[in-house]
Design a protein around this motif. Structure first.
Motif, PDB file in Angstrom:
ATOM      1  N   SER A   1      -5.964  12.224  13.952  1.00  0.00           N
ATOM      2  CA  SER A   1      -5.813  11.609  12.629  1.00  0.00           C
ATOM      3  C   SER A   1      -4.342  11.383  12.323  1.00  0.00           C
ATOM      4  N   PHE A   2      -4.071  10.323  11.553  1.00  0.00           N
ATOM      5  CA  PHE A   2      -2.691   9.941  11.237  1.00  0.00           C
ATOM      6  C   PHE A   2      -2.592   9.572   9.756  1.00  0.00           C
ATOM      7  N   SER A   3      -1.438   9.829   9.170  1.00  0.00           N
ATOM      8  CA  SER A   3      -1.173   9.462   7.779  1.00  0.00           C
ATOM      9  C   SER A   3       0.138   8.687   7.709  1.00  0.00           C
ATOM     10  N   CYS A   4       0.154   7.637   6.894  1.00  0.00           N
ATOM     11  CA  CYS A   4       1.351   6.807   6.730  1.00  0.00           C
ATOM     12  C   CYS A   4       1.716   6.719   5.249  1.00  0.00           C
ATOM     13  N   ASN A   5       3.006   6.803   4.971  1.00  0.00           N
ATOM     14  CA  ASN A   5       3.513   6.643   3.611  1.00  0.00           C
ATOM     15  C   ASN A   5       4.518   5.499   3.575  1.00  0.00           C
ATOM     16  N   ASN A   6       4.448   4.713   2.509  1.00  0.00           N
ATOM     17  CA  ASN A   6       5.316   3.551   2.389  1.00  0.00           C
ATOM     18  C   ASN A   6       6.733   3.992   2.011  1.00  0.00           C
ATOM     19  N   HIS A   7       7.718   3.590   2.823  1.00  0.00           N
ATOM     20  CA  HIS A   7       9.114   3.984   2.600  1.00  0.00           C
ATOM     21  C   HIS A   7       9.932   2.903   1.905  1.00  0.00           C
ATOM     22  N   ASN A   8       9.247   1.909   1.342  1.00  0.00           N
ATOM     23  CA  ASN A   8       9.946   0.836   0.628  1.00  0.00           C
ATOM     24  C   ASN A   8      10.143   1.247  -0.824  1.00  0.00           C
ATOM     25  N   ALA A   9      11.272   1.895  -1.122  1.00  0.00           N
ATOM     26  CA  ALA A   9      11.544   2.401  -2.464  1.00  0.00           C
ATOM     27  C   ALA A   9      11.641   1.290  -3.504  1.00  0.00           C
ATOM     28  N   PHE A  10      11.909   0.079  -3.078  1.00  0.00           N
ATOM     29  CA  PHE A  10      12.049  -1.044  -4.005  1.00  0.00           C
ATOM     30  C   PHE A  10      10.765  -1.308  -4.781  1.00  0.00           C
ATOM     31  N   LEU A  11       9.615  -0.983  -4.188  1.00  0.00           N
ATOM     32  CA  LEU A  11       8.330  -1.247  -4.834  1.00  0.00           C
ATOM     33  C   LEU A  11       8.214  -0.547  -6.185  1.00  0.00           C
ATOM     34  N   SER A  12       8.875   0.590  -6.350  1.00  0.00           N
ATOM     35  CA  SER A  12       8.831   1.312  -7.633  1.00  0.00           C
ATOM     36  C   SER A  12      10.157   1.229  -8.380  1.00  0.00           C
ATOM     37  N   MET A  13      11.065   0.414  -7.871  1.00  0.00           N
ATOM     38  CA  MET A  13      12.402   0.325  -8.448  1.00  0.00           C
ATOM     39  C   MET A  13      12.496  -0.738  -9.533  1.00  0.00           C
ATOM     40  N   MET A  14      11.792  -1.856  -9.358  1.00  0.00           N
ATOM     41  CA  MET A  14      11.894  -2.960 -10.301  1.00  0.00           C
ATOM     42  C   MET A  14      10.513  -3.526 -10.621  1.00  0.00           C
ATOM     43  N   GLU A  15      10.305  -3.884 -11.867  1.00  0.00           N
ATOM     44  CA  GLU A  15       9.063  -4.526 -12.272  1.00  0.00           C
ATOM     45  C   GLU A  15       8.902  -5.856 -11.546  1.00  0.00           C
ATOM     46  N   GLY A  16       7.719  -6.052 -10.975  1.00  0.00           N
ATOM     47  CA  GLY A  16       7.443  -7.300 -10.277  1.00  0.00           C
ATOM     48  C   GLY A  16       7.739  -7.258  -8.796  1.00  0.00           C
ATOM     49  N   ALA A  17       8.166  -6.109  -8.272  1.00  0.00           N
ATOM     50  CA  ALA A  17       8.440  -6.000  -6.828  1.00  0.00           C
ATOM     51  C   ALA A  17       7.186  -6.369  -6.044  1.00  0.00           C
TER      52      ALA A  17
ATOM     53  N   THR B   1       0.829  -1.202   0.000  1.00  0.00           N
ATOM     54  CA  THR B   1       0.000   0.000   0.000  1.00  0.00           C
ATOM     55  C   THR B   1       0.868   1.259   0.000  1.00  0.00           C
ATOM     56  N   PRO B   2       0.672   2.179  -0.942  1.00  0.00           N
ATOM     57  CA  PRO B   2       1.509   3.387  -1.011  1.00  0.00           C
ATOM     58  C   PRO B   2       1.308   4.336   0.171  1.00  0.00           C
ATOM     59  N   SER B   3       0.054   4.529   0.581  1.00  0.00           N
ATOM     60  CA  SER B   3      -0.228   5.437   1.698  1.00  0.00           C
ATOM     61  C   SER B   3      -1.524   5.010   2.383  1.00  0.00           C
ATOM     62  N   TYR B   4      -1.674   5.456   3.622  1.00  0.00           N
ATOM     63  CA  TYR B   4      -2.837   5.017   4.404  1.00  0.00           C
ATOM     64  C   TYR B   4      -3.121   6.054   5.489  1.00  0.00           C
ATOM     65  N   SER B   5      -4.390   6.359   5.710  1.00  0.00           N
ATOM     66  CA  SER B   5      -4.788   7.322   6.740  1.00  0.00           C
ATOM     67  C   SER B   5      -5.795   6.677   7.677  1.00  0.00           C
ATOM     68  N   PHE B   6      -5.756   7.069   8.939  1.00  0.00           N
ATOM     69  CA  PHE B   6      -6.675   6.516   9.937  1.00  0.00           C
ATOM     70  C   PHE B   6      -6.770   7.454  11.130  1.00  0.00           C
ATOM     71  N   GLN B   7      -7.692   7.139  12.013  1.00  0.00           N
ATOM     72  CA  GLN B   7      -7.873   7.886  13.267  1.00  0.00           C
ATOM     73  C   GLN B   7      -7.791   6.942  14.448  1.00  0.00           C
ATOM     74  N   ASP B   8      -7.576   7.493  15.632  1.00  0.00           N
ATOM     75  CA  ASP B   8      -7.704   6.663  16.830  1.00  0.00           C
ATOM     76  C   ASP B   8      -9.185   6.325  16.995  1.00  0.00           C
ATOM     77  N   VAL B   9      -9.504   5.395  17.881  1.00  0.00           N
ATOM     78  CA  VAL B   9     -10.881   4.915  18.021  1.00  0.00           C
ATOM     79  C   VAL B   9     -11.846   6.037  18.394  1.00  0.00           C
ATOM     80  N   SER B  10     -11.373   6.970  19.186  1.00  0.00           N
ATOM     81  CA  SER B  10     -12.236   8.085  19.619  1.00  0.00           C
ATOM     82  C   SER B  10     -12.486   9.091  18.499  1.00  0.00           C
ATOM     83  N   GLY B  11     -11.661   9.068  17.471  1.00  0.00           N
ATOM     84  CA  GLY B  11     -11.809  10.009  16.368  1.00  0.00           C
ATOM     85  C   GLY B  11     -11.209  11.377  16.648  1.00  0.00           C
ATOM     86  N   LYS B  12     -10.488  11.512  17.743  1.00  0.00           N
ATOM     87  CA  LYS B  12      -9.921  12.810  18.121  1.00  0.00           C
ATOM     88  C   LYS B  12      -8.648  13.148  17.358  1.00  0.00           C
TER      89      LYS B  12
END
Length: 412
Positions: free
Chosen positions: A222-238, A209-220
């Motif tokens: 918010s968080f965002s995550c980005n994938n730091h695995n550069a290999f995924l876009s480095m070679m075909e078939g990663a 997954t390239p990026s993902y956003s979510f909240q804590d259970v209370s909804g107070k």
């Protein structure tokens, strides 16, 4: 009365000996298999992700710290044993984890699913502890589960202490043990995650997954995550991968690629220290390209099978005719064919190791021997050869019956 049984003498063969063997050396239009060249990593492995065979290794069995590559084991255990919609609560200990961290606060609650994305995309250390404590109650209990799983997978020199890969050591039965693995074992763990675990599809979905956003259970919050695995876009078939770094481990990486019917896994430990963050990508590409260029998919069934005796003599066994030697037919119990990456010069050999005679009684289906499929001397597949029929032991009633039959026919 003539003797009812003659001892069978087998000359020149051992009881459990190699009766015959066949082999071939794989050859193709590929270039001759060579070493992939100099690597930055102190320990490295290129593995066939289908069979688990190590195609190339550099200090492959040397124990080393593994940093956040640890988290692939944490992730797969949580996927296998938790409901992703469960709620996990942050302890004071989890909240105290150093960067890189989510910044979860004591008492804050999250969905397990959301924490897994935090764990694998951003490599958050506090998320690993929250998940570990949620499943097993404590980090030490979770680590015990990690070590149990490692042994189940076949890891021979791996010891987990933390769920996030932070450098650690502990005393175990008077021995000081560090949090460590080997390049070979790390490859085995990734192979399990992407191809053997019942949750392999979920593992691949999260780690790709390239990026993902979510909240804590209370909804107070918010968080965002980005994938730091550069290999995924480095070679075909990663396919997947996980980075890692600590001051002791250096830069580490475990990655997988699937192309042209081949699945390749690269494990790197101690692949440079700051400011050499890019070394792991150079080594990964070099090893992956080496695997793609020099290895092809083959079935072990391509190897010539050895000749197997169609029948085995049986000492002291009942036969249909008095004085005729009892025998059992042989039946090969074929197993599912095995696919493997082979390179120029790899030798595939099949060997039959079997009994040259049996002693009554013999049960139908009783193991007589086995066929071993070996690649460069290492056994990768075994098939049993069994008795196709039963043979009873000579006894008084059989002798009497045979004597009466011969008398009736005028043979005595």
């Amino acid at each position: 009365m003539k003797k009812t049984c003659k001892k069978i003498v087998v000359v020149g063969l051992l009881l459990m000996g190699i009766l015959n063997n066949s082999f071939y050396t794989y050859a193709s239009n590929h270039k001759e298999t060579t070493e992939p060249g100099n690597l930055y990593a102190l320990s490295a492995v290129l593995m066939d992700g289908t069979s688990g065979r190590v195609l190339y290794g550099k200090n492959a069995e040397e124990p080393r710290a593994m940093a956040s590559t640890t988290k692939i084991m944490t992730c797969i255990l949580i996927l296998e044993q938790c409901n992703l919609e469960e709620t996990a609560k942050t302890s004071a200990y989890a909240a105290s984890m150093p960067k890189v961290h989510l910044g979860a606060m004591e008492g804050e609650e999250f969905l397990v699913k959301d924490l897994l994305y935090s764990l694998m995309l951003e490599s958050h250390n506090d998320s690993a502890v929250i998940l570990a404590e949620h499943l097993r109650g404590s980090v030490s209990e979770f680590a015990a589960k990690m070590n149990e799983k490692a042994k189940e997978i076949g890891c021979e020199n791996t010891w987990f202490i933390t769920p996030n890969g932070l450098d650690a050591q502990e005393e175990v039965q008077g021995e000081i043990k560090k949090h460590h693995t080997t390049a070979t074992d790390l490859g085995r763990i990734m192979r399990y995650c992407i191809s053997q675990s019942p949750k392999k599809e979920a593992f691949l979905e999260i780690t790709r997954t390239p990026s993902y956003s979510f909240q804590d259970v209370s909804g107070k919050r918010s968080f965002s995550c980005n994938n730091h695995n550069a290999f995924l876009s480095m070679m075909e078939g990663a396919l997947s991968g996980k980075t890692g770094f600590t001051s002791e481990a250096g830069y580490c990486y475990i990655g997988a690629l699937e192309r042209d019917g081949k699945t390749l896994i690269v494990a790197l430990l101690g692949c440079g220290w700051p400011n050499n963050k890019s070394y792991k990508w150079q080594d990964t590409r070099k090893l992956m390209e080496h695997g793609l260029e020099h290895y092809s998919v083959h079935a072990l069934s391509e190897a010539r099978l050895p000749q197997i005796p169609s029948a085995i003599p049986v000492e002291k066994g009942q036969s249909e005719i008095l004085g005729e030697g009892a025998k059992v037919s042989t039946v090969r119990m074929e197993t599912e064919d095995m696919q493997m990456l082979l390179g120029a010069g790899d030798e595939v050999k099949t060997i039959y190791r079997g009994k040259t005679f049996l002693e009554a009684p013999v049960r139908k289906g009783e193991k007589i021997g086995e066929i071993q499929y070996q690649v460069n001397g290492e056994t990768w597949k075994t098939e049993e050869v069994v008795a196709g029929n039963a043979v009873k032991e000579i006894d008084y009633s059989w002798c009497l019956e045979q004597t009466m039959n011969r008398w009736a026919k005028g043979g005595i």
